[in-house]
Design a protein around this motif. Structure first.
Motif, PDB file in Angstrom:
ATOM      1  N   LYS A 397      52.345  40.324  38.168  1.00 40.22           N
ATOM      2  CA  LYS A 397      51.061  41.676  38.517  1.00 40.22           C
ATOM      3  C   LYS A 397      51.532  42.515  39.650  1.00 40.22           C
ATOM      4  CE  LYS A 397      49.475  40.477  35.126  1.00 40.22           C
ATOM      5  NZ  LYS A 397      48.986  41.210  33.361  1.00 40.22           N
ATOM      6  N   ASN A 646      44.321  36.584  42.190  1.00 40.03           N
ATOM      7  CA  ASN A 646      44.284  36.646  41.310  1.00 40.03           C
ATOM      8  C   ASN A 646      43.866  35.809  40.316  1.00 40.03           C
ATOM      9  OD1 ASN A 646      46.354  36.861  40.467  1.00 40.03           O
ATOM     10  ND2 ASN A 646      47.553  38.527  40.805  1.00 40.03           N
ATOM     11  N   ARG A 763      34.781  47.263  35.270  1.00 46.00           N
ATOM     12  CA  ARG A 763      36.951  46.619  34.783  1.00 46.00           C
ATOM     13  C   ARG A 763      36.791  45.307  35.411  1.00 46.00           C
ATOM     14  NH1 ARG A 763      41.532  50.860  32.959  1.00 46.00           N
ATOM     15  NH2 ARG A 763      42.758  49.827  32.623  1.00 46.00           N
ATOM     16  N   ILE A 764      36.715  45.266  36.618  1.00 48.10           N
ATOM     17  CA  ILE A 764      37.011  44.199  37.405  1.00 48.10           C
ATOM     18  C   ILE A 764      36.284  42.844  36.902  1.00 48.10           C
ATOM     19  CG2 ILE A 764      38.921  45.222  39.388  1.00 48.10           C
ATOM     20  CD1 ILE A 764      36.239  43.825  41.054  1.00 48.10           C
ATOM     21  N   GLN A 767      36.777  39.670  34.294  1.00 47.85           N
ATOM     22  CA  GLN A 767      38.160  38.713  35.115  1.00 47.85           C
ATOM     23  C   GLN A 767      37.367  37.995  36.026  1.00 47.85           C
ATOM     24  OE1 GLN A 767      41.369  41.052  35.487  1.00 47.85           O
ATOM     25  NE2 GLN A 767      39.932  42.667  35.073  1.00 47.85           N
ATOM     26  N   ASP A 768      36.783  38.692  36.748  1.00 48.16           N
ATOM     27  CA  ASP A 768      36.200  37.634  38.307  1.00 48.16           C
ATOM     28  C   ASP A 768      35.566  37.153  37.919  1.00 48.16           C
ATOM     29  OD1 ASP A 768      37.064  38.530  41.235  1.00 48.16           O
ATOM     30  OD2 ASP A 768      35.946  39.485  41.221  1.00 48.16           O
ATOM     31  N   LYS A 798      44.930  39.268  29.518  1.00 52.34           N
ATOM     32  CA  LYS A 798      43.421  38.882  29.381  1.00 52.34           C
ATOM     33  C   LYS A 798      42.753  37.930  28.851  1.00 52.34           C
ATOM     34  CE  LYS A 798      43.546  41.364  33.657  1.00 52.34           C
ATOM     35  NZ  LYS A 798      44.846  42.529  33.061  1.00 52.34           N
ATOM     36  N   LYS A 906      39.765  49.812  39.043  1.00 57.99           N
ATOM     37  CA  LYS A 906      40.759  49.405  37.924  1.00 57.99           C
ATOM     38  C   LYS A 906      41.439  48.138  38.802  1.00 57.99           C
ATOM     39  CE  LYS A 906      43.367  53.291  38.128  1.00 57.99           C
ATOM     40  NZ  LYS A 906      42.138  53.809  39.217  1.00 57.99           N
ATOM     41  N   ASN A 907      42.414  47.414  37.881  1.00 56.31           N
ATOM     42  CA  ASN A 907      43.045  45.698  38.561  1.00 56.31           C
ATOM     43  C   ASN A 907      43.927  45.737  39.914  1.00 56.31           C
ATOM     44  OD1 ASN A 907      41.846  43.541  37.058  1.00 56.31           O
ATOM     45  ND2 ASN A 907      42.361  44.279  35.269  1.00 56.31           N
ATOM     46  N   GLU A 910      47.264  47.518  37.593  1.00 57.64           N
ATOM     47  CA  GLU A 910      46.678  48.889  37.624  1.00 57.64           C
ATOM     48  C   GLU A 910      47.384  49.902  38.674  1.00 57.64           C
ATOM     49  OE1 GLU A 910      44.404  47.226  33.902  1.00 57.64           O
ATOM     50  OE2 GLU A 910      43.068  47.468  35.741  1.00 57.64           O
TER      51      GLU A 910
END
Ligand SMILES: Cc1cc2nc3c(=O)[nH]c(=O)nc-3n(C[C@H](O)[C@H](O)[C@H](O)COP(=O)(O)OP(=O)(O)OC[C@H]3O[C@@H](n4cnc5c(N)ncnc54)[C@H](O)[C@@H]3O)c2cc1C
Length: 1011
Positions: A397, A646, A763-764, A767-768, A798, A906-907, A910
């Motif tokens: 990543k 992450n 976007r984050i 997953q957070d 993910k 974005k992550n 990314e």
């Protein structure tokens, strides 16, 4: 500041790169590398370059025609002096190491001599052997001698040796008999060639899921069940039905169409466990376009979750629902049953009330996911790289472009499912890492392009050539192109006028070149599509045969005519005639325009020292250029300073420390902490920036990486309890202390996102939440974790974390924005109330912690920076790139680039990819010793200028200035050709090249002339 001079082969690294796969990812990498002075071998296993994108109709979220976007790139790739194309080729062996690889290429026999073939297609018509057309997804047939698609590059037919009658049975040779160019070569043999390259970039894309396995949907058995890729072909003007959607069963226009999502994705039992990332968006696109084709179509999308996680994607879904009337049903389809008499389909699903529903549709589209290609394990063996357990190229990543073998990089869908802009970003990103590796060998393997001298036409009368393009049926389906060409031929100054099937295809361009020479044409009008994408292509075409680029006009009869008037052919033809005649009128008055060239300062100014700015700075420095890294804070790191890990478990803080160390110790990076820009001036290649510490720096490019900030919530009682926290706070809490098994933690998603006025996905946050939920469950399995969500946007790989969280016992409850959870906090603790749809009742949860998944916002300085650099932002306040799909890290103004959160949420991976992409684009620019600036600028006639200062006051670029004599002079290098000065000048002392008043007036006169 250190700078390495390119052109000196150092450490014996080969100044060339092998790019494997020529979809949009491979082409982007190749073009950037080639522009930077490296030689590129671009290889593809198919007879044409273009990949998956050449099979698409239009693209989300802009609705741009995929072929129109990719066609100029294909032509550019085939014409670039530093790119060598190898089609129908595969790599069989790779030896050596980074800097010096030897690749063995297996080149298949084409049986058609590419140098002789004119692409006329006469052979194809005569070929008796019919084969299922794989390009059209089996919806039509092609011949054994064929072009992959009409705009194929190279535009050379190929013989499919498996089906050719002569090659298999020794009879036929009909193609040979009709080929006037004598291009058929049955003696052609497969060949093996060896290439020496310094680096390799893998962009082989991936394959789509084969839905036959899902028997319940009947694909392969029921004719009116098609895949999404087949539906792209059905929609396409160059597809099997010429763009009018027809049902495979009976050729009837379907009136009721269903899209079934996640076929081949998100299911580890009978398909693939990952989310394919693009299907939600392409289904929205296809349903919108289906309704554009026929407004009476009823379109329904059956989905589990809408994963519209990209920039402006949620707005696109809203457009599908609200403007186009597409119906979205959150339901799992259990079965499709065919009515064998009518071909209609009965779709079974469970309705909102939990009861089974049977609905009849005309056509069902299966939104099939992506998976690694069948040959992925062989592929990884050949290149000596590792893949993950599913067959995608293994990357980390924090190094998303690098494979396990040094010097071999990856871009696009081979690294995991992704859409076009993300693929383009990785294409440029992989080019950047290869440029860093081979920076010192730039220019050692390439040859200079020598164009013929420009013809002097000053004494000649206009001899105009007019070419009216069919664009398949895109134009010819609505406009009588022959009539337009016939009428144009009667206009004064027109020497030649004809129609052409695809003017932008190589054979179309070849024809234009030949006619210029044969008939002595000195000006050209092409009537086709938008000048935005196609003018440069045709300008190059005419320049190659000695005409100045500006002796060309593009009459847009597609976007401005055939597409918007497709329902009225007579009127569309009349309008096309007017448009073409207007352009002819202007063309008569065209003069050659010369372009200035300017030197380049080989350094960049990067604004923002977060992970985006630092990553780009390191890459650009490694490529051999100087960097000024300007950060407002006293410290580097930006938002990353608050992230511990992450979702994949990487230690972000040690990555950050390592990156900061590299930046601070790199002699090519000049660091300015606690500093901002106070003034800026200049133009591409030559900027001058004054920092607020008084220092003035000179640089050739500007990279904006100013990031964003976290949203501070005011909802859900955030201010009223220290047990109501954000995900970021919670990450700190659980890193200090393991939650008690008795605790209940409730996480609430989309706090401050996906609602007006911030109607975008951050976007984050999903997953957070998954990351923290998994961390809690792994350390304290009995702690209750509940996630309240709208759509869990665990896109791509993910999805596995979403599954892991469910397996660990995390509970998920879905809510709608008009019925959000209610949080109360008081003496009795914190209570969270939610209406659960599945249970059909209200649930109250006693929570020990409520964790709010808060969104991201643009940096508060964004507007100021945008104003200083004259850049624009989207409705949500993030910087707006030059082109959403094809130029995701460029700004429209030359010399300005963009990366990271400043562009959109974005992550980390990314952001890193995008920063490398921006570094690649900057590197390609800075590699030039001189840049040619646009010829379209204002010309100042000092003799008639009254120095009234109107231009001086109005020009936003500071190009008119007061000279030593106190009069107005003009700095042409700064001029962008916007024409404001020409508009305000009362004496008409300013005239814009190519848009002079007399030229525009001639167009108006032509349009208003009464027959
Ligand atoms: C139905 C559908 C609709 C879509 N709609 C959209 C959309 O609207 N917007 C959007 O952004 N994205 C969309 N996408 C996704 C988009 O198409 C991809 O993200 C993009 O095209 C991937 O580009 P790529 O270069 O990685 O791979 P590809 O385009 O697949 O190109 C890879 C190329 O490499 C060649 N190759 C493979 N192996 C070898 C080898 N061993 N040697 C030589 N050559 C090899 C292949 O033949 C191919 O030509 C859609 C995808 C599908 C399936």
């Amino acid at each position: 500041m250190t700078r390495i001079t390119p052109g000196q082969e150092k450490k014996d690294r080969t100044g060339s790169v092998l790019v494997v796969g020529s979809g949009i990812g491979g082409m982007q990498a190749s073009l950037d590398l080639a522009d930077s002075g490296l030689l590129v071998h671009l290889i593809n296993d198919e007879p044409s370059i273009g990949g998956t994108m050449s099979r698409l109709d239009k693209t989300f979220p802009t609705g741009d025609c995929a072929m129109c976007m990719i066609s100029p790139r294909m032509v550019e790739s085939s014409r670039h002096a530093n790119i060598k194309l190898h089609t129908m080729a595969k790599v069989s062996k790779v030896e050596g190491e980074e800097g010096n690889f030897t690749a063995t290429i297996e080149q298949k026999a084409r049986y058609v001599d590419a140098d002789k073939c004119t692409g006329c297609g006469a052979c194809e018509e005569k070929c008796p052997s019919r084969v299922l057309d794989v390009f059209n997804q089996g919806l039509s047939n092609r011949r054994a001698i064929y072009a992959l698609f009409p705009q194929a590059v190279p535009n050379t037919r190929a013989i499919d040796s498996k089906y050719c009658l002569y090659l298999n049975k020794g009879v036929c040779r009909k193609c040979e008999k009709v080929c006037d160019a004598d291009a058929i070569n049955f003696e052609d043999k497969d060949e093996q060639i060896e290439l020496k390259v310094g680096s390799i970039i893998l962009t082989p894309g991936l394959k789509t899921y084969s839905p036959e396995i899902r028997q319940e949907f009947g694909y392969g058995r029921i004719k009116n069940v098609v895949t999404s890729l087949q539906f792209e072909r059905l929609l396409s003007a160059s597809g099997p039905c010429g763009g009018t959607v027809e049902r495979p069963f009976d050729g009837r226009h379907p009136k009721k169409i269903a899209w079934i999502q996640c076929v081949g994705s998100r299911n580890s039992h009978n398909s693939n466990p990952w989310c394919s990332s693009v299907c939600c968006m392409y289904a929205a696109k296809q349903s919108i376009i289906a309704k554009e084709h026929d407004p009476d179509v009823d379109a329904t999308v059956f989905y589990m979750e809408i994963r519209a996680f990209g920039k402006d994607f949620d707005k696109y879904i809203d457009k599908a629902k609200n403007d186009s009337g597409v119906v979205y049903k959150r339901a799992m389809v259990s079965e499709i049953v065919e009515d064998t008499e009518t071909g209609d389909l009965v779709i079974h699903y469970v309705g909102d009330d939990g009861k089974l529903v049977n609905d009849t549709y005309d056509l069902a589209v299966l939104s099939i996911g992506f998976e690694p290609r069948e040959d992925s394990s062989e592929f990884s063996e050949i290149f000596g790289i590792e893949t993950d357990e599913y067959g995608f190229a293994q990357t980390s990543k924090l190094r998303p472009i690098e494979t396990s073998r040094k010097g071999i990089y990856v871009a696009g869908t081979y690294q995991g499912p992704k859409d076009i802009p993300e693929t383009v970003i990785q294409g440029s990103g992989s080019a950047a890492v290869a440029m860093s590796l081979l920076g010192e060998s730039r220019g050692t393997q390439v040859e200079e392009v020598v164009l013929p001298p420009e013809k002097d036409i000053s004494e000649e009368e206009p001899k105009i050539g007019v070419f009216v393009c069919h664009c398949g049926v895109n134009i010819a389906g609505a406009v009588d192109v022959q009539k337009v060409a016939d009428i144009a031929s009667k206009e004064s100054g027109v020497t030649h006028s004809e129609t052409i099937i695809y003017a932008c295809a190589p054979d179309g361009q070849q024809k234009i070149r030949e006619l210029i020479q044969e008939k002595g044409l000195n000006r050209v009008v092409v009537a086709s599509c938008t000048p935005r994408t196609h003018s440069p292509l045709f300008q190059d075409t005419i320049r190659e045969v000695g005409l100045n680029r500006f002796l060309f006009e593009l009459a847009d009869i597609r976007e401005q005519c055939s597409w918007c008037h497709s329902d009225n052919h007579d009127k569309a033809t009349e309008k096309a005639i007017d448009i073409v005649n207007m352009n002819i009128a202007k063309t008569r008055l065209l003069d050659p325009v010369s372009s200035n060239s300017v030197g380049v300062t080989h350094s960049v100014l990067i604004l923002g020292g977060g992970v985006a700015g630092m990553t780009a700075a390191l890459s650009i420095a490694e490529q051999g250029y100087g960097v000024y890294l300007v950060e407002k804070d006293k410290e580097l790191g930006g938002l990353l300073r608050r992230v511990r890990r992450n979702i994949e478990g990487d230690d972000i803080q040690s990555f950050l420390t390592d990156t900061i160390d590299k930046v601070t110790s790199n002699p090519a990076i000049s660091l300015h902490l606690g500093t901002t820009v106070s003034d800026t001036d200049g133009f591409v290649g030559n900027f001058e920036t004054k920092l607020d510490n008084g220092q003035v720096v000179k640089h050739g490019a500007v990279l904006i990486a100013t990031g964003g900030i976290e949203y501070v919530p005011h909802q859900y009682q955030y201010e009223n309890s220290e047990k109501i926290v954000t995900q970021r706070d919670f990450e700190d809490i659980i890193s200090d202390k393991t939650p008690s098994p008795d605790d209940t933690i409730v996480m609430i998603q989309c706090v401050g996102s996906r609602e007006e006025p911030e109607n975008y996905c951050s976007r984050i946050c999903c997953q957070d939440a998954l990351k923290n939920a998994i961390a809690v469950k792994e350390r304290s399995p009995d702690t209750q974790v509940v996630i309240l969500y709208r759509d869990m946007r665990a896109y791509g790989l993910k999805e596995m974390f979403y599954k892991q969280a469910r397996d660990l016992g995390v509970l998920f409850f879905q809510f709608e924005p008009d019925n959000k959870p209610e949080v109360t906090s008081g003496e009795n603790g914190i209570k969270v109330k939610i209406d659960d749809k599945i249970l059909g009742k209200e649930i109250v949860i006693d929570a020990d912690y409520v964790v709010l998944s808060t969104g991201l916002r643009p940096h508060p300085d964004t507007e100021k920076v945008a104003k200083a650099y004259k850049l624009t932002c989207n409705l949500d306040g993030f910087f707006l790139e030059a082109h959403v799909k094809l130029r995701p890290v460029d700004f429209p103004s030359e010399g300005y680039f963009l990366a990271g959160l400043a562009h959109a949420p974005k992550n980390i991976d990314e952001t890193i990819s995008q920063s490398l992409a921006a570094a690649g684009r900057v590197g390609a620019l800075l590699s030039h010793e001189k840049l040619t600036v646009s010829g379209i600028i204002s010309k100042h006639n000092r003799d008639i200028c009254m120095s009234c200062l109107a231009c001086f006051r109005a020009c936003p670029f500071g190009s008119p200035y007061i000279d030593e004599e106190g009069r107005i002079s003009h700095n042409e290098i700064k001029c962008t050709g916007c024409g404001i000065c020409a508009g305000v000048c009362p004496a008409k002392a300013f005239q814009v090249n190519y848009f002079r008043d007399d030229q525009i007036t001639a167009m108006i006169d032509a349009a208003t002339e009464i027959d």
